[in-house]
Design an enzyme around this catalytic site. Sequence first.
Site, PDB file in Angstrom:
ATOM      1  N   SER A  82      44.524  40.382  42.286  1.00  0.00           N
ATOM      2  CA  SER A  82      43.605  39.235  42.288  1.00  0.00           C
ATOM      3  C   SER A  82      43.554  38.478  40.966  1.00  0.00           C
ATOM      4  O   SER A  82      43.036  37.362  40.939  1.00  0.00           O
ATOM      5  CB  SER A  82      42.195  39.689  42.632  1.00  0.00           C
ATOM      6  OG  SER A  82      42.033  39.725  44.015  1.00  0.00           O
ATOM      7  N   LYS A  85      44.831  35.047  40.936  1.00  0.00           N
ATOM      8  CA  LYS A  85      44.026  33.925  41.460  1.00  0.00           C
ATOM      9  C   LYS A  85      43.599  32.986  40.337  1.00  0.00           C
ATOM     10  O   LYS A  85      43.535  31.774  40.522  1.00  0.00           O
ATOM     11  CB  LYS A  85      42.770  34.464  42.168  1.00  0.00           C
ATOM     12  CG  LYS A  85      43.060  35.241  43.450  1.00  0.00           C
ATOM     13  CD  LYS A  85      41.813  36.002  43.910  1.00  0.00           C
ATOM     14  CE  LYS A  85      42.038  36.736  45.218  1.00  0.00           C
ATOM     15  NZ  LYS A  85      40.927  37.657  45.547  1.00  0.00           N
ATOM     16  N   TYR A 208      50.743  33.902  48.761  1.00  0.00           N
ATOM     17  CA  TYR A 208      49.617  34.583  48.095  1.00  0.00           C
ATOM     18  C   TYR A 208      49.934  36.069  47.892  1.00  0.00           C
ATOM     19  O   TYR A 208      49.668  36.641  46.823  1.00  0.00           O
ATOM     20  CB  TYR A 208      48.346  34.394  48.938  1.00  0.00           C
ATOM     21  CG  TYR A 208      47.229  35.325  48.559  1.00  0.00           C
ATOM     22  CD1 TYR A 208      46.427  35.064  47.451  1.00  0.00           C
ATOM     23  CD2 TYR A 208      46.982  36.496  49.301  1.00  0.00           C
ATOM     24  CE1 TYR A 208      45.407  35.938  47.086  1.00  0.00           C
ATOM     25  CE2 TYR A 208      45.967  37.362  48.942  1.00  0.00           C
ATOM     26  CZ  TYR A 208      45.184  37.085  47.841  1.00  0.00           C
ATOM     27  OH  TYR A 208      44.180  37.958  47.476  1.00  0.00           O
ATOM     28  N   TYR A 260      33.688  39.134  41.595  1.00  0.00           N
ATOM     29  CA  TYR A 260      33.145  39.096  42.957  1.00  0.00           C
ATOM     30  C   TYR A 260      31.628  39.172  42.953  1.00  0.00           C
ATOM     31  O   TYR A 260      30.967  38.535  42.139  1.00  0.00           O
ATOM     32  CB  TYR A 260      33.752  40.219  43.824  1.00  0.00           C
ATOM     33  CG  TYR A 260      35.224  40.371  43.639  1.00  0.00           C
ATOM     34  CD1 TYR A 260      36.077  39.318  43.949  1.00  0.00           C
ATOM     35  CD2 TYR A 260      35.771  41.533  43.127  1.00  0.00           C
ATOM     36  CE1 TYR A 260      37.440  39.438  43.773  1.00  0.00           C
ATOM     37  CE2 TYR A 260      37.133  41.662  42.946  1.00  0.00           C
ATOM     38  CZ  TYR A 260      37.956  40.607  43.269  1.00  0.00           C
ATOM     39  OH  TYR A 260      39.291  40.722  43.072  1.00  0.00           O
ATOM     40  N   VAL A 278      42.805  44.739  42.177  1.00  0.00           N
ATOM     41  CA  VAL A 278      42.667  46.082  42.768  1.00  0.00           C
ATOM     42  C   VAL A 278      43.716  47.093  42.318  1.00  0.00           C
ATOM     43  O   VAL A 278      43.581  48.274  42.622  1.00  0.00           O
ATOM     44  CB  VAL A 278      42.633  46.074  44.315  1.00  0.00           C
ATOM     45  CG1 VAL A 278      41.351  45.483  44.843  1.00  0.00           C
ATOM     46  CG2 VAL A 278      43.846  45.389  44.885  1.00  0.00           C
TER      47      VAL A 278
END
Length: 338
Positions: A82, A85, A208, A260, A278
């Site tokens: 992630s 991103k 992605y 998050y 992760v």
Amino acid sequence: MIVGLEEIGQRASTGVLPGGDQVDVLVGDAYRFALRGTGGEVADYIPALAHADPELFGVAVAEVGGGLHAVGDTGVPFSIQSISKAFVYALVCQSLGHEQIMARIGVNNTGLAFNSVIAIELNDGHPMNPMVNAGAIATTALMPGNTAEQQWEAIQTGLSAFAGRTLALDDDVYRSEAATNQRNRAIARLLESYQRIDVDPLAAVDVYTRQCSLLVTAKDLAVMAATLADGGVNPVTGRRVVSATVCRDTLAVLATNGLYERSGEWLFDIGLPGKSGVAGGIMAVSPGKAGIGTFAPRLDPAGNSVRGQLAAAHLSRALGLNIFASDAAVPEADREAG
Ligand code: GLN
């Protein structure tokens, strides 16, 4: 949205790191402090990630002046997941601009898990922010390029420029996630049903998934973070990757959404824009000063590295990085004397 803001010049609000070998000493202190984090689990919902050695641990700090400080397993490659991103968002911001990206992707926290489907439903199909999977897939779909392949090439080239070296794909991780990412495919289809995605949604998920499978080290993350801390110039290569405005916008989004549904706790304890992945990576950005990169695969229930958070918290305090921390301009003693 506030109209007309972009015409006002942006002044930087920045300071300096402690000098000499102080930073080396403090990075060592942060490493040892974080060893107390013995809890957490290695992610296994992507089968290939389950094999990671849970005891690997590295902490790196890259200064905007180019200095690098590293302790532990900072040269061990792992998939960026992630954390990609943040950089893909920066690349899309660069091509789309402040207002367009705000309207299409959004900047507000969902308060829900990174792969929440409910969050999309609750918000009328709006992806909400680029750090949750819905917003990240929608952002990847906006990358410049006429085909998915061109978009992928632009992502790999762009992220490599942030790192200052060519980043390779971990084929095992890519295949493993591609075979098990039904949920991300469902998210992309849901976005399509709300007309929030203009390209083939499954092709966007594939790009992605590849961006998440790029291999980095904790040192790479520190340099990538330092590029965001340095107004978009990679402090090691000296090359501009994105504009200073794009860095500012990316860091704002990281501050509110990078961890998050735990972003508030992270900001309260650490006070820096940051992003976790992760596979166990975390990066944190101290604007005008430095980038932090950590790697430790054991994660808390929200999917954030346990030791990475502890190391970042220590560094934020010991190096004076927390963006909310200030001292009185005129110390009380001087005020009384005057
Ligand atoms: N590739 C992962 C996913 O989409 C990334 C998630 C993460 O790092 N939080 O599930």
